[in-house]
Design a protein around this motif. Structure first.
Motif, mmCIF file in Angstrom:
data_model
loop_
_atom_site.group_PDB
_atom_site.id
_atom_site.type_symbol
_atom_site.label_atom_id
_atom_site.label_comp_id
_atom_site.label_asym_id
_atom_site.label_seq_id
_atom_site.Cartn_x
_atom_site.Cartn_y
_atom_site.Cartn_z
ATOM 1 N N GLN A 68 1.262 4.251 -6.908
ATOM 2 C CA GLN A 68 0.433 3.556 -5.899
ATOM 3 C C GLN A 68 -0.593 2.867 -6.462
ATOM 4 N N TYR A 69 -1.122 2.030 -5.461
ATOM 5 C CA TYR A 69 -2.469 0.897 -5.971
ATOM 6 C C TYR A 69 -3.562 1.802 -5.988
ATOM 7 N N ARG A 76 0.837 -1.384 0.065
ATOM 8 C CA ARG A 76 0.128 0.014 0.004
ATOM 9 C C ARG A 76 0.966 1.368 0.174
ATOM 10 N N ASN A 77 2.269 1.122 0.122
ATOM 11 C CA ASN A 77 2.864 2.257 0.254
ATOM 12 C C ASN A 77 3.009 3.001 -1.264
ATOM 13 N N VAL A 78 3.407 4.376 -1.280
ATOM 14 C CA VAL A 78 3.607 4.873 -2.365
ATOM 15 C C VAL A 78 5.047 4.503 -2.782
#
Length: 328
Positions: A222-223, A123-125
């Motif tokens: 990012q997701y 989930r991180n950038v």
């Protein structure tokens, strides 16, 4: 004047990306009247795959352009496979269902793809490696980067190539015939399933290229990046006239220019130079001459959707859309 030219260039760059993504929406809707809300997630997958490949090759000594091209070459087939699988498993069985069923399915597919990407890439950038030298040019007092010029050139080539495909090839004639009347086109020998699948695959290829451009331009991925980008591109398609290929191009460019001018003249200016990769984003040069300022207005999205609402109030079919009667 220099601020106006700067924001106009920034808006055209952003609008060109919107237009490329909007082409995928408008092609699918023109063929089967389906709003494919999972298209934004295909853009995200393209950016994520390119990020993975570029990270693996960044330290290999290859030229930066070759690394980005290899990343795009890997992202395109992955996105095409994802889009074909979604069409085959999720959309084709619902082709004759009420219109609300495919729409809800598209939203569900979007959520599934988003969370699958979160499991794969976290989930991180994610910060793209800075392998492309930041070359700047000056035009009428404005600063233009080489990345911006490359994005504009690639988007222009994509739009011209797609227009030639739709209006000058046998597949394009089959697509237009299917959009006009699928039943009659099938009776005339057109393979409807192949045409629809080809439309999804072509749109996915365009989405992959757009994802690579967004990732290399802003330097981050990012997701969740496909959600707002997909929504803006859908708005651009509606603005130009959903189902109309030239309309998607015009709508995307107009939307990007409206956002940039609105944020530049009305919104607050937020200095993001200290944030590393984001410092390369849209705007003017900072005092140190090496980074950029992002016009981070909280109202940036408002301007674009206000224009969209006004256009739809006075011209519901969009700028280039045609008023047609319902099919019997």
């Amino acid at each position: 004047m220099d601020i106006f030219v700067q924001q106009l260039i920034n808006g055209l760059t952003l609008g060109a990306v919107y237009a490329v993504v909007a082409l995928g929406y408008t092609m699918v809707y023109g063929i089967i009247q389906l709003i494919n809300f999972a298209h934004g997630e295909v853009v995200m997958i393209g950016a994520m795959v390119a990020f993975t490949v570029i990270n693996l090759l960044a330290a290999g000594g290859l030229p930066p352009l070759a690394v980005v091209l290899i990343g795009a070459a890997c992202a395109i087939p992955v996105c095409m496979l994802v889009s074909y699988t979604v069409e085959r498993l999720a959309y084709r069985p619902l082709r004759r269902a009420p219109r609300l069923a495919p729409l809800i399915t598209a939203i569900g597919v979007s959520i599934i793809l988003q969370h699958l990407a979160m499991l794969v890439w976290s989930r991180n950038v994610l910060a793209f490696p800075q392998i492309i030298p930041l070359k700047t040019f000056h035009f009428l007092g404005a600063t233009v980067t080489g990345v911006q010029l490359t994005i504009l050139g690639i988007c222009a080539a994509i739009m011209c190539g797609l227009a030639a495909l739709v209006y000058r090839t046998r597949l394009g004639r089959a697509m237009r015939a299917t959009a006009q009347n699928p039943q009659v086109a099938g009776l005339m020998g057109v393979d409807i399933n192949r045409v629809i699948a080809s439309t999804f695959v072509i749109g996915a290829a365009l989405a992959a290229v757009a994802g690579v451009m967004v990732g290399t331009y802003y330097g981050v991925a990012q997701y969740t990046m496909g959600s707002i980008l997909g929504l803006k591109a859908f708005a651009a398609a509606v603005l130009g006239g959903i189902g109309n290929v030239p309309g998607a191009m015009v709508g995307g460019l107009l939307l990007g220019v409206v956002e940039a001018l609105g944020a530049g003249y009305i919104g607050d200016i937020t200095d993001l130079c200290r944030y590393g990769p984001l410092a390369r984003a849209i705007g003017e040069r900072c005092a140190d001459g090496g980074h950029f300022v992002l016009f981070g207005s909280n109202y940036q999205d408002v301007f674009a959707f206000v224009v969209l609402i006004l256009v739809l109030v006075f011209r519901p079919s969009g700028l280039l859309g045609e008023r047609v009667g319902d099919r019997a």
